[in-house]
Design a protein around this motif. Structure first.
Motif, PDB file in Angstrom:
ATOM      1  N   LYS A 125      73.927  19.184  32.725  1.00  0.00           N
ATOM      2  CA  LYS A 125      74.875  18.159  32.835  1.00  0.00           C
ATOM      3  C   LYS A 125      74.285  16.879  33.622  1.00  0.00           C
ATOM      4  O   LYS A 125      74.691  15.958  33.226  1.00  0.00           O
ATOM      5  CB  LYS A 125      76.074  18.922  33.699  1.00  0.00           C
ATOM      6  CG  LYS A 125      77.240  18.132  33.740  1.00  0.00           C
ATOM      7  CD  LYS A 125      78.355  19.003  34.411  1.00  0.00           C
ATOM      8  CE  LYS A 125      79.687  18.401  33.985  1.00  0.00           C
ATOM      9  NZ  LYS A 125      80.913  19.008  34.739  1.00  0.00           N
ATOM     10  N   SER A 126      73.489  17.018  34.534  1.00  0.00           N
ATOM     11  CA  SER A 126      72.773  16.091  35.372  1.00  0.00           C
ATOM     12  C   SER A 126      71.612  16.460  35.868  1.00  0.00           C
ATOM     13  O   SER A 126      71.279  17.772  35.868  1.00  0.00           O
ATOM     14  CB  SER A 126      73.842  15.452  36.681  1.00  0.00           C
ATOM     15  OG  SER A 126      73.981  16.345  37.519  1.00  0.00           O
ATOM     16  N   MET A 127      70.825  15.583  36.654  1.00  0.00           N
ATOM     17  CA  MET A 127      69.631  15.821  37.236  1.00  0.00           C
ATOM     18  C   MET A 127      69.926  17.143  38.483  1.00  0.00           C
ATOM     19  O   MET A 127      68.888  17.893  38.450  1.00  0.00           O
ATOM     20  CB  MET A 127      68.851  14.812  37.872  1.00  0.00           C
ATOM     21  CG  MET A 127      68.244  13.945  36.633  1.00  0.00           C
ATOM     22  SD  MET A 127      67.248  14.316  35.634  1.00  0.00           S
ATOM     23  CE  MET A 127      65.751  14.497  36.608  1.00  0.00           C
ATOM     24  N   ARG A 128      70.901  17.027  38.969  1.00  0.00           N
ATOM     25  CA  ARG A 128      71.309  17.987  39.901  1.00  0.00           C
ATOM     26  C   ARG A 128      72.046  19.390  39.374  1.00  0.00           C
ATOM     27  O   ARG A 128      72.176  20.338  40.149  1.00  0.00           O
ATOM     28  CB  ARG A 128      71.725  17.235  41.107  1.00  0.00           C
ATOM     29  CG  ARG A 128      70.957  16.263  41.936  1.00  0.00           C
ATOM     30  CD  ARG A 128      71.205  15.761  43.038  1.00  0.00           C
ATOM     31  NE  ARG A 128      70.484  14.960  43.586  1.00  0.00           N
ATOM     32  CZ  ARG A 128      70.937  13.674  43.851  1.00  0.00           C
ATOM     33  NH1 ARG A 128      71.993  13.114  43.330  1.00  0.00           N
ATOM     34  NH2 ARG A 128      69.694  12.785  44.413  1.00  0.00           N
TER      35      ARG A 128
ATOM     36  N   MET B 268      75.904  20.943  28.966  1.00  0.00           N
ATOM     37  CA  MET B 268      76.931  20.034  28.534  1.00  0.00           C
ATOM     38  C   MET B 268      76.366  19.769  27.043  1.00  0.00           C
ATOM     39  O   MET B 268      75.077  19.645  26.714  1.00  0.00           O
ATOM     40  CB  MET B 268      76.698  18.774  29.023  1.00  0.00           C
ATOM     41  CG  MET B 268      77.743  17.655  28.607  1.00  0.00           C
ATOM     42  SD  MET B 268      77.686  16.081  29.575  1.00  0.00           S
ATOM     43  CE  MET B 268      79.208  16.749  30.419  1.00  0.00           C
ATOM     44  N   LEU B 269      77.411  19.771  26.107  1.00  0.00           N
ATOM     45  CA  LEU B 269      76.927  19.483  24.726  1.00  0.00           C
ATOM     46  C   LEU B 269      77.009  17.778  24.499  1.00  0.00           C
ATOM     47  O   LEU B 269      78.147  17.376  24.791  1.00  0.00           O
ATOM     48  CB  LEU B 269      77.838  20.191  23.837  1.00  0.00           C
ATOM     49  CG  LEU B 269      77.814  19.859  22.400  1.00  0.00           C
ATOM     50  CD1 LEU B 269      76.406  20.568  21.777  1.00  0.00           C
ATOM     51  CD2 LEU B 269      78.783  20.612  21.493  1.00  0.00           C
ATOM     52  N   HIS B 270      76.150  17.428  24.129  1.00  0.00           N
ATOM     53  CA  HIS B 270      75.939  16.028  23.556  1.00  0.00           C
ATOM     54  C   HIS B 270      76.240  16.074  22.115  1.00  0.00           C
ATOM     55  O   HIS B 270      75.493  16.533  20.840  1.00  0.00           O
ATOM     56  CB  HIS B 270      74.753  15.169  23.883  1.00  0.00           C
ATOM     57  CG  HIS B 270      74.518  14.978  25.177  1.00  0.00           C
ATOM     58  ND1 HIS B 270      74.321  13.636  25.738  1.00  0.00           N
ATOM     59  CD2 HIS B 270      74.443  15.681  26.342  1.00  0.00           C
ATOM     60  CE1 HIS B 270      74.353  13.478  26.866  1.00  0.00           C
ATOM     61  NE2 HIS B 270      74.452  14.552  27.533  1.00  0.00           N
ATOM     62  N   ILE B 271      77.530  15.645  21.651  1.00  0.00           N
ATOM     63  CA  ILE B 271      77.811  15.417  20.407  1.00  0.00           C
ATOM     64  C   ILE B 271      77.327  14.529  19.606  1.00  0.00           C
ATOM     65  O   ILE B 271      77.511  13.221  19.896  1.00  0.00           O
ATOM     66  CB  ILE B 271      79.456  15.434  20.159  1.00  0.00           C
ATOM     67  CG1 ILE B 271      80.059  16.707  21.135  1.00  0.00           C
ATOM     68  CG2 ILE B 271      79.930  15.606  19.026  1.00  0.00           C
ATOM     69  CD1 ILE B 271      81.519  16.662  21.222  1.00  0.00           C
TER      70      ILE B 271
END
Length: 72
Positions: A53-56, A61-64
């Protein structure tokens, strides 16, 4: 555009059927985001890639990259 995909299906594993339900955060960018901005609640088929989802935050998270309305 950030969205949440909802999945529900029955899957078989070692001869036992399981009800599978989950939500997955996803992101749509570019022309796909503009085209789907007003289509909440639609049944879709998507292709893309999973990333953190992020660096932390290491949750997926799916990037469509490709989204089409389901015609089934």
């Amino acid at each position: 555009m950030d969205v949440v995909l909802q999945h529900s299906s029955r899957q078989q594993e070692n001869g036992i059927w399981h009800q599978v339900k989950f939500e997955l955060p996803a992101k749509i960018i570019g022309q796909n985001a503009q085209a789907w901005q007003q289509k909440a609640g639609e049944t879709v088929t998507v292709r893309g890639f999973l990333t953190q989802k992020s660096m932390r935050q290491f949750s997926p998270m799916l990037h469509i990259q490709h989204i089409t309305e389901y015609k089934g």
